[in-house]
Write an enzyme that holds these catalytic residues in place. Structure first.
Site, PDB file in Angstrom:
ATOM      1  N   ARG A   1      47.821  52.113  48.800  1.00  0.00           N
ATOM      2  CA  ARG A   1      47.669  50.727  49.265  1.00  0.00           C
ATOM      3  C   ARG A   1      47.910  49.728  48.147  1.00  0.00           C
ATOM      4  NH1 ARG A   1      43.188  48.300  46.382  1.00  0.00           N
ATOM      5  NH2 ARG A   1      41.224  48.797  47.415  1.00  0.00           N
TER       6      ARG A   1
ATOM      7  N   SER B   1      46.026  40.249  43.408  1.00  0.00           N
ATOM      8  CA  SER B   1      45.513  41.296  44.296  1.00  0.00           C
ATOM      9  C   SER B   1      44.146  41.757  43.814  1.00  0.00           C
ATOM     10  CB  SER B   1      46.467  42.492  44.317  1.00  0.00           C
ATOM     11  OG  SER B   1      45.892  43.582  44.997  1.00  0.00           O
TER      12      SER B   1
ATOM     13  N   ASP C   1      54.273  51.458  29.480  1.00  0.00           N
ATOM     14  CA  ASP C   1      52.857  51.767  29.309  1.00  0.00           C
ATOM     15  C   ASP C   1      52.594  51.839  27.814  1.00  0.00           C
ATOM     16  OD1 ASP C   1      50.470  53.069  31.175  1.00  0.00           O
ATOM     17  OD2 ASP C   1      50.417  53.799  29.105  1.00  0.00           O
ATOM     18  N   VAL C   2      51.381  51.531  27.405  1.00  0.00           N
ATOM     19  CA  VAL C   2      51.042  51.614  25.988  1.00  0.00           C
ATOM     20  C   VAL C   2      51.110  53.059  25.491  1.00  0.00           C
ATOM     21  CG1 VAL C   2      49.629  49.530  25.959  1.00  0.00           C
ATOM     22  CG2 VAL C   2      48.571  51.721  26.550  1.00  0.00           C
TER      23      VAL C   2
ATOM     24  N   LYS D   1      38.217  40.243  33.880  1.00  0.00           N
ATOM     25  CA  LYS D   1      39.526  40.858  33.680  1.00  0.00           C
ATOM     26  C   LYS D   1      40.626  39.811  33.870  1.00  0.00           C
ATOM     27  CE  LYS D   1      38.207  45.487  35.325  1.00  0.00           C
ATOM     28  NZ  LYS D   1      38.587  46.583  36.251  1.00  0.00           N
TER      29      LYS D   1
ATOM     30  N   LYS E   1      34.649  52.428  52.290  1.00  0.00           N
ATOM     31  CA  LYS E   1      35.169  53.031  51.067  1.00  0.00           C
ATOM     32  C   LYS E   1      34.139  52.872  49.952  1.00  0.00           C
ATOM     33  CE  LYS E   1      39.118  52.553  47.902  1.00  0.00           C
ATOM     34  NZ  LYS E   1      40.318  51.732  47.624  1.00  0.00           N
TER      35      LYS E   1
ATOM     36  N   ALA F   1      43.643  42.996  37.441  1.00  0.00           N
ATOM     37  CA  ALA F   1      42.413  42.218  37.223  1.00  0.00           C
ATOM     38  C   ALA F   1      41.634  42.091  38.520  1.00  0.00           C
ATOM     39  CB  ALA F   1      42.749  40.845  36.659  1.00  0.00           C
ATOM     40  N   ASP F   2      40.921  43.140  38.870  1.00  0.00           N
ATOM     41  CA  ASP F   2      40.224  43.190  40.155  1.00  0.00           C
ATOM     42  C   ASP F   2      38.719  43.104  40.014  1.00  0.00           C
ATOM     43  OD1 ASP F   2      39.875  45.592  38.913  1.00  0.00           O
ATOM     44  OD2 ASP F   2      40.383  46.828  40.634  1.00  0.00           O
TER      45      ASP F   2
END
Length: 312
Positions: free
Chosen positions: A109, A284, A156-157, A218, A66, A213-214
């Site tokens: 996913r 995650s 959501d903002v 973050k 990917k 936060a990936d």
């Protein structure tokens, strides 16, 4: 050689929310048992604009690569945050079998991982669930919850975005961010640039799937809150370097023994929640084995779709 191409719409048509959930759940277990393998993702950074990620995996008779981007400022330019391609190959011959839209695979996913973790870690009898962040991945998470018989609150903002997602999916708009963040189960799917849970804010018995936060720098939860919670992750190698837990690791507050892989819980090899009052956090970072699960499920439906091909 002709290779199948799955557009984003074709991925959605091929893999239902229920199928995505089952595929990702099985992939977590297969990865824990060593049946499916992957090295940690590779980041090619161009901060503060964004980053590129290369993610390989092997399992179930297929190999995957990917190549995907994350550029949080893109929506302001009228561009998607996530773009890229997924390449799926036959693991025995090396032949390329399909090319898939990475954004659609990622959304499915991400949603599946968030909901699987919530199902296995949330307090029994939890009655309220919220999704914070109504971008593509957050909307897909809300869609999966609705498909599984729940009516989540969404926040959501951007008022227009949260209203649109709620109206399209049959969810309910939270009256405030505080209402959403106070639910028994919360899935956060934001860019990760703003802490949503400051110190002392997590409630006893709450579960949060932290999906945003990936990458380095973050965070969706204050570092001090990590001390108050039972910690779980999708993959320690990734989470300890580029996920929500990374800041805790760097500060010496979180070590390997403090974190349980959710795949081990799903396989019955580790304990999940220990009590009704315990706070559980799932970090995650996004795994290539999850992408492999979705891409393989899509390929299995290829005969039912009118797919274009790419000549190589």
């Amino acid at each position: 050689m002709a290779v199948l191409f799955f557009s984003g719409r074709a991925v959605e048509e091929a893999v239902s929310p229920h199928e995505a959930y089952d595929a990702v759940r099985a992939a977590f277990v297969a990865h824990h048992r060593g049946e499916w393998t992957m090295p940690p993702k590779v980041y090619v950074t161009n901060y503060p604009a964004g980053d590129f990620r290369a993610m390989p995996a092997l399992g179930g008779g297929h190999a995957l690569l990917k190549w995907v981007t994350s550029f949080p400022g893109n929506p302001a330019r009228g561009l998607p945050t996530v773009t890229g391609l997924v390449l799926l190959s036959d693991a025995e011959t090396g032949q390329l079998e399909a090319v898939l839209d990475a954004a659609a695979v990622t959304a499915l996913r991400t949603a599946a991982a968030a909901v699987v973790a919530a199902d296995v870690l949330a307090r029994p009898g939890s009655s309220s669930v919220a999704v914070v962040g109504c971008g593509v991945n957050g909307a897909e998470t809300a869609r999966m919850l609705v498909a599984r018989g729940q009516r989540p609150l969404v926040w959501d903002v951007d008022p227009a975005r949260r209203e649109a997602v709620a109206g399209r999916l049959g969810a309910e708009v939270a009256s405030s961010a505080a209402e959403a963040l106070g639910c028994d189960v919360v899935v956060t799917v934001t860019p990760g640039t703003t802490v949503l849970f400051p110190e002392g804010s997590l409630a006893d018995g709450q579960h949060v799937s932290l999906m945003g936060a990936d990458g380095p720098g973050k965070a969706e939860v204050a570092i001090g809150e990590l001390r108050r919670a039972r910690l779980f992750c999708d993959d320690w190698e990734q989470a300890s370097h580029g996920g929500e837990l990374a800041a805790g690791v760097e500060a010496g507050l979180v070590g390997r023994d403090d974190v349980t892989d959710v795949g081990a819980v799903l396989a019955g090899d580790a304990d999940g929640r220990a009590s009704a009052r315990e706070i559980t956090l799932f970090d995650s970072t996004g795994l290539a084995i999850q992408d492999l699960a979705i891409a393989s499920a899509a390929l299995a439906k290829a005969g039912e779709l009118d797919l274009p091909t790419i000549a190589l």
